[in-house]
Design an enzyme around this catalytic site. Structure first.
Site, PDB file in Angstrom:
ATOM      1  N   ALA A   1     163.551 162.461  79.864  1.00 21.50           N
ATOM      2  CA  ALA A   1     162.658 161.310  79.532  1.00 21.50           C
ATOM      3  C   ALA A   1     161.223 161.668  78.924  1.00 21.50           C
ATOM      4  O   ALA A   1     160.880 161.012  77.856  1.00 21.50           O
ATOM      5  CB  ALA A   1     162.727 160.153  80.576  1.00 21.50           C
ATOM      6  N   GLY A   2     160.652 162.132  79.578  1.00 19.33           N
ATOM      7  CA  GLY A   2     159.256 162.783  79.256  1.00 19.33           C
ATOM      8  C   GLY A   2     158.934 163.312  78.127  1.00 19.33           C
ATOM      9  O   GLY A   2     158.188 163.241  77.159  1.00 19.33           O
TER      10      GLY A   2
ATOM     11  N   GLN B   1     169.191 158.541  83.722  1.00 24.24           N
ATOM     12  CA  GLN B   1     169.398 158.576  85.261  1.00 24.24           C
ATOM     13  C   GLN B   1     169.243 157.335  85.929  1.00 24.24           C
ATOM     14  O   GLN B   1     169.825 156.829  86.698  1.00 24.24           O
ATOM     15  CB  GLN B   1     168.545 159.437  85.986  1.00 24.24           C
ATOM     16  CG  GLN B   1     168.527 161.019  85.389  1.00 24.24           C
ATOM     17  CD  GLN B   1     167.362 162.124  85.768  1.00 24.24           C
ATOM     18  OE1 GLN B   1     167.026 161.960  86.728  1.00 24.24           O
ATOM     19  NE2 GLN B   1     167.048 162.723  84.711  1.00 24.24           N
TER      20      GLN B   1
ATOM     21  N   CYS C   1     162.349 157.960  91.743  1.00 26.68           N
ATOM     22  CA  CYS C   1     162.716 156.483  92.170  1.00 26.68           C
ATOM     23  C   CYS C   1     162.886 156.294  93.389  1.00 26.68           C
ATOM     24  O   CYS C   1     164.122 156.530  93.946  1.00 26.68           O
ATOM     25  CB  CYS C   1     164.059 155.862  91.363  1.00 26.68           C
ATOM     26  SG  CYS C   1     164.336 154.354  91.473  1.00 26.68           S
TER      27      CYS C   1
ATOM     28  N   LYS D   1     157.498 158.175  90.793  1.00 30.74           N
ATOM     29  CA  LYS D   1     158.306 159.318  89.820  1.00 30.74           C
ATOM     30  C   LYS D   1     159.487 158.162  89.270  1.00 30.74           C
ATOM     31  O   LYS D   1     160.504 158.287  89.717  1.00 30.74           O
ATOM     32  CB  LYS D   1     158.629 160.531  90.570  1.00 30.74           C
ATOM     33  CG  LYS D   1     157.568 161.324  90.988  1.00 30.74           C
ATOM     34  CD  LYS D   1     157.970 162.433  91.882  1.00 30.74           C
ATOM     35  CE  LYS D   1     156.884 163.535  92.073  1.00 30.74           C
ATOM     36  NZ  LYS D   1     156.053 163.926  91.111  1.00 30.74           N
ATOM     37  N   THR D   2     159.128 157.684  88.039  1.00 31.28           N
ATOM     38  CA  THR D   2     160.328 156.803  87.536  1.00 31.28           C
ATOM     39  C   THR D   2     160.090 156.979  86.034  1.00 31.28           C
ATOM     40  O   THR D   2     159.123 157.285  85.465  1.00 31.28           O
ATOM     41  CB  THR D   2     159.846 155.436  87.779  1.00 31.28           C
ATOM     42  OG1 THR D   2     158.605 155.140  87.408  1.00 31.28           O
ATOM     43  CG2 THR D   2     160.173 155.213  89.121  1.00 31.28           C
TER      44      THR D   2
ATOM     45  N   CYS E   1     160.234 150.015  90.079  1.00 33.07           N
ATOM     46  CA  CYS E   1     161.294 150.349  90.938  1.00 33.07           C
ATOM     47  C   CYS E   1     162.041 149.029  90.827  1.00 33.07           C
ATOM     48  O   CYS E   1     161.644 148.014  91.761  1.00 33.07           O
ATOM     49  CB  CYS E   1     160.917 150.728  92.090  1.00 33.07           C
ATOM     50  SG  CYS E   1     162.295 151.532  92.957  1.00 33.07           S
TER      51      CYS E   1
HETATM   52  P1  FAD Z   1     163.967 164.413  83.521  1.00 27.24           P
HETATM   53  O1  FAD Z   1     164.454 163.168  82.785  1.00 27.24           O
HETATM   54  O2  FAD Z   1     164.786 164.727  84.599  1.00 27.24           O
HETATM   55  O3  FAD Z   1     164.002 165.503  82.243  1.00 27.24           O
HETATM   56  C1  FAD Z   1     163.925 166.813  82.601  1.00 27.24           C
HETATM   57  C2  FAD Z   1     164.628 167.705  81.533  1.00 27.24           C
HETATM   58  O4  FAD Z   1     163.793 169.206  81.600  1.00 27.24           O
HETATM   59  C3  FAD Z   1     165.875 167.919  81.863  1.00 27.24           C
HETATM   60  O5  FAD Z   1     166.591 167.619  80.518  1.00 27.24           O
HETATM   61  C4  FAD Z   1     165.933 169.421  81.996  1.00 27.24           C
HETATM   62  O6  FAD Z   1     167.261 170.099  81.474  1.00 27.24           O
HETATM   63  C5  FAD Z   1     164.808 169.944  81.596  1.00 27.24           C
HETATM   64  N1  FAD Z   1     164.343 171.419  82.194  1.00 27.24           N
HETATM   65  C6  FAD Z   1     164.378 171.617  83.446  1.00 27.24           C
HETATM   66  N2  FAD Z   1     163.996 172.935  83.449  1.00 27.24           N
HETATM   67  C7  FAD Z   1     163.713 173.498  82.403  1.00 27.24           C
HETATM   68  C8  FAD Z   1     163.269 174.843  81.725  1.00 27.24           C
HETATM   69  N3  FAD Z   1     162.981 175.710  82.690  1.00 27.24           N
HETATM   70  N4  FAD Z   1     162.949 174.572  80.350  1.00 27.24           N
HETATM   71  C9  FAD Z   1     163.126 173.841  79.487  1.00 27.24           C
HETATM   72  N5  FAD Z   1     163.587 172.564  79.958  1.00 27.24           N
HETATM   73  C10 FAD Z   1     164.005 172.382  81.219  1.00 27.24           C
HETATM   74  N6  FAD Z   1     163.527 155.253  86.908  1.00 27.24           N
HETATM   75  C11 FAD Z   1     163.134 154.245  86.476  1.00 27.24           C
HETATM   76  O7  FAD Z   1     162.290 154.018  85.741  1.00 27.24           O
HETATM   77  N7  FAD Z   1     163.979 153.253  87.164  1.00 27.24           N
HETATM   78  C12 FAD Z   1     164.984 153.236  87.492  1.00 27.24           C
HETATM   79  O8  FAD Z   1     165.533 152.226  88.451  1.00 27.24           O
HETATM   80  C13 FAD Z   1     165.434 154.660  88.257  1.00 27.24           C
HETATM   81  N8  FAD Z   1     166.266 154.813  88.897  1.00 27.24           N
HETATM   82  C14 FAD Z   1     166.718 156.061  89.260  1.00 27.24           C
HETATM   83  C15 FAD Z   1     168.075 156.385  89.994  1.00 27.24           C
HETATM   84  C16 FAD Z   1     168.286 157.704  90.197  1.00 27.24           C
HETATM   85  C17 FAD Z   1     169.636 157.753  91.144  1.00 27.24           C
HETATM   86  C18 FAD Z   1     167.645 158.556  89.687  1.00 27.24           C
HETATM   87  C19 FAD Z   1     168.111 160.257  89.671  1.00 27.24           C
HETATM   88  C20 FAD Z   1     166.617 158.709  88.918  1.00 27.24           C
HETATM   89  C21 FAD Z   1     165.991 157.165  88.660  1.00 27.24           C
HETATM   90  N9  FAD Z   1     164.921 156.974  87.877  1.00 27.24           N
HETATM   91  C22 FAD Z   1     164.497 155.730  87.647  1.00 27.24           C
HETATM   92  C23 FAD Z   1     163.872 158.098  87.666  1.00 27.24           C
HETATM   93  C24 FAD Z   1     163.986 158.660  86.175  1.00 27.24           C
HETATM   94  O9  FAD Z   1     165.092 159.015  85.967  1.00 27.24           O
HETATM   95  C25 FAD Z   1     162.964 160.073  86.223  1.00 27.24           C
HETATM   96  O10 FAD Z   1     161.713 159.585  86.652  1.00 27.24           O
HETATM   97  C26 FAD Z   1     162.860 160.205  84.655  1.00 27.24           C
HETATM   98  O11 FAD Z   1     164.093 160.762  84.089  1.00 27.24           O
HETATM   99  C27 FAD Z   1     161.899 161.497  84.722  1.00 27.24           C
HETATM  100  O12 FAD Z   1     161.591 161.925  83.463  1.00 27.24           O
HETATM  101  P2  FAD Z   1     161.237 163.653  83.456  1.00 27.24           P
HETATM  102  O13 FAD Z   1     161.190 163.891  81.806  1.00 27.24           O
HETATM  103  O14 FAD Z   1     160.087 163.835  84.171  1.00 27.24           O
HETATM  104  O15 FAD Z   1     162.433 164.441  83.862  1.00 27.24           O
END
Ligand code: FAD
Length: 576
Positions: A160-161, A190, A308, A452-453, A487
């Site tokens: 997402a980020g 997610q 979440c 963390k969302t 949330c």
């Molecule tokens: P992620 O989206 O997890 O992405 C991280 C990426 O980094 C992945 O693609 C991974 O493969 C990659 N990565 C990892 N290691 C490496 C590496 N070494 N090198 C390169 N790339 C790497 N949020 C809401 O806003 N509302 C909700 O209702 C909600 N419900 C949720 C319910 C559940 C069950 C879950 C699991 C999550 C929920 N979330 C919700 C939370 C939301 O999905 C996360 O907060 C969001 O996806 C965070 O984004 P991110 O980019 O930090 O991490």
């Protein structure tokens, strides 16, 4: 399984499953080599499970685990020995296949030219040009280390980020040279997994090919980052290659630490044990909910922080709602075992949630931390803390929904970017790294004390984009994140308590109270979650449309200014 044949006798694959082993045998492979350490990421089949499956199909198996980005000469010798001893054709696997092809390439270097090796692996999609100096050195022709390819912006993680930040950067500066390093072939929405576990979404609705979400013009580097060299403004990749940056954005998410609960990994997906925290597992939650006729259903929540924070109880409410509708609720005893001491971190939302706890007659057990599961015996153990004393308590279950303990990812924890707790250490307003001015962080993996969302990411990405561009232009960061996170607590099918708040639990509602009162269950908020938010995610946030997420441009706070002045970024800029 995605088998890529490098030679008639050798092929590689991203992580395989136990079920894939039979298919490999059917395709004529006679040996399997695992190049991935156990427990490296989200539940991956353990090497001994693959070994057992291989032996059951009459295949040989060898475990040569290699730490990502650190392929040593010793690893290469051991791998070469395995290839010499095992009957071919051999199938080797790791997370993406990169480590296995790197090992093959280096083990062949004494006999084949670097060109021939690079062509062979390049032909099946592995660009290992960064290995050339090492390959040439192995044939006796030593070359100086190749200079790292450099991009304006390198983003770690295509979640997402990462994708949202790239989209926001390109919206502001089309044509900017951006590379995203991301090993996964698929991107997951997610936030949809709660609704998959509640029987509302199909899990396929929550996945899209990674290639389809990469913003146009971004270079996708299809491997993982293994370490950081911020003093050289470089990241090191899985295959040992390096890429340089003028600005780095780190958004790799967090680690679901399944192994912290003894016995959990072995039974997940079987024996009534499930979790909405995994794409593959969320449909099993719904299957259990549909088929449970009576007995005990336990929902667990580990210590904070987790992504979440409402998701563990959302699973409980939607399950309880389904049992209410089918008339089975009177036969099902529901317990919410929470390692913490409150139902929700922001007190304003608790009264509405408590009404549903009462409606479903659920027992709330605080200070209950899940530590062990025996799926076959249908028993779970909790460390229960009371009056400063902790004792282990055994509970039986018919259904167990687990939210796993969560930590910073290993490669972040051991990097110079981490704080003492293992998160990417950033300023909570500017999202700039505390020590490296050309590094920014957002999302679940960073140190900011917000919820963390994905909702937080939606607000953070434009802030990071603004500040990255400022820094590239030689100016100080000027956009500020207020800690917004949201949330949507799915208290029943069709109604949501929409918690929206920022740093310090300050309520930050997006809508006027007459439209959606976040402290009360709302039908409109459900429509928002079911119909609007997926669209806002895929077609808003990932396309640089910053609906309700315009970054706040403020005079910098003293903390942010101090952090900028404390880092040596101005000198780094001069040098570059
Ligand atoms: P992620 O989206 O997890 O992405 C991280 C990426 O980094 C992945 O693609 C991974 O493969 C990659 N990565 C990892 N290691 C490496 C590496 N070494 N090198 C390169 N790339 C790497 N949020 C809401 O806003 N509302 C909700 O209702 C909600 N419900 C949720 C319910 C559940 C069950 C879950 C699991 C999550 C929920 N979330 C919700 C939370 C939301 O999905 C996360 O907060 C969001 O996806 C965070 O984004 P991110 O980019 O930090 O991490």
């Amino acid at each position: 399984m995605e088998i890529r044949r490098i030679s008639p006798e050798f092929a590689v694959s991203p992580q395989i499953t136990v079920e894939d082993v039979g298919a490999a045998a059917a395709q004529g492979f006679r040996s399997i080599v695992c190049n991935r350490p156990d427990g490296e990421s989200d539940p991956q089949p353990r090497s001994d499970e693959i070994r057992q499956a291989a032996e059951a199909h009459g295949l040989e198996f060898r475990n040569v685990p290699v730490v990502s980005g650190q392929v040593t000469d010793g690893d290469v010798s051991e791998f070469g020995r395995a290839l010499a001893e095992l009957p071919g054709p051999v199938l080797a696997y790791c997370r993406t296949g990169t480590r296995s092809s790197t090992l093959w390439a280096l083990s062949k270097a004494p006999r084949l030219s670097a060109d021939a090796i690079l062509e062979a692996v390049g032909g099946v999609g592995y660009d290992l040009q960064a290995l050339r100096p090492r390959l040439e050195a192995a044939t006796g022709k030593v070359l100086p280390l190749a200079p790292a390819v450099r991009h304006d912006v390198v983003i770690v993680g295509g979640g997402a980020g990462g994708i949202a930040t790239a989209a926001s950067l390109l919206k502001r500066r089309p044509g900017l040279d951006i590379a995203i390093v991301e090993p996964r072939d698929d991107h997951y929405y997610q936030p949809g997994w709660t609704l998959v576990g509640g029987g509302v979404f199909d899990r396929a609705d929550t996945m899209r090919p990674m290639a389809g979400v990469m913003p146009k013009g971004v270079k996708w580097i299809r491997t993982a980052v293994s370490s950081f060299a911020p003093e050289r403004s470089e990241v090191v990749l899985d295959d040992g290659g390096r890429i340089g940056y003028r600005a780095l954005v780190v958004s790799p998410g967090l680690k679901l630490d399944w192994d912290k609960v003894e016995g959990l990994r072995e039974t997940l997906g079987r024996n009534g044990v499930t979790s909405n925290y995994l794409f593959d597992m969320a449909p099993y939650t719904w299957e259990l909910v549909r088929t449970l006729k009576g007995g005990k259903a336990i929902f667990t929540q580990p210590p904070m922080p987790i992504k979440c924070a409402g998701a563990p109880q959302k699973a409980m409410y939607l399950s309880a709602d389904a049992w209410t509708r089918s008339g089975r609720i009177k036969d099902i005893d529901i317990e919410f075992c929470n390692a913490g001491g409150a139902l929700f971190g922001v007190a304003d939302y608790v009264p509405a949630l408590m009404e549903y706890v009462a409606k479903y007659d659920a027992t709330l057990s605080f200070s209950h931390n899940l530590v062990k599961v025996d799926g076959e015996a249908r028993k779970a153990w909790f460390d229960v803390t009371k009056d400063g004393k902790t004792e282990r308590v055994e509970k039986s279950f018919d259904m167990l929904h687990v939210c796993p303990p969560q930590t910073g990812l290993d490669f972040i924890r051991r990097s110079p970017l981490a704080d003492a707790a293992g998160w990417v250490e950033v300023n909570s307003e500017t999202l700039q790294h505390a020590r490296y001015g050309d590094v920014f962080g957002l999302g679940d993996g960073c140190s900011t004390p917000n919820a963390k969302t994905a909702a937080a990411v939606r607000k953070q990405a434009p802030v990071v984009a603004e500040n990255v561009l400022s820094v590239l232009d030689g100016k100080a960061p000027h956009a500020v994140y207020d800690g917004y996170g949201s949330c949507p607590l799915t208290v029943e099918r069709g109604r949501i308590v929409l918690a929206e708040f920022g740093y310090g639990g300050v309520l930050l509602p997006s809508f006027p109270g007459w439209l959606i009162n976040g402290k009360r269950p709302s039908r409109l908020a459900w429509l928002l979650k079911e119909k609007m938010l997926p669209w806002i995610y895929w077609d808003g946030m990932f396309k640089g449309r910053e609906w309700l997420a315009e970054p706040r441009i403020l005079p910098m706070s003293p903390t942010a200014r101090e952090s900028l002045e404390a880092c040596d970024f101005k000198d780094q800029r001069k040098a570059s």
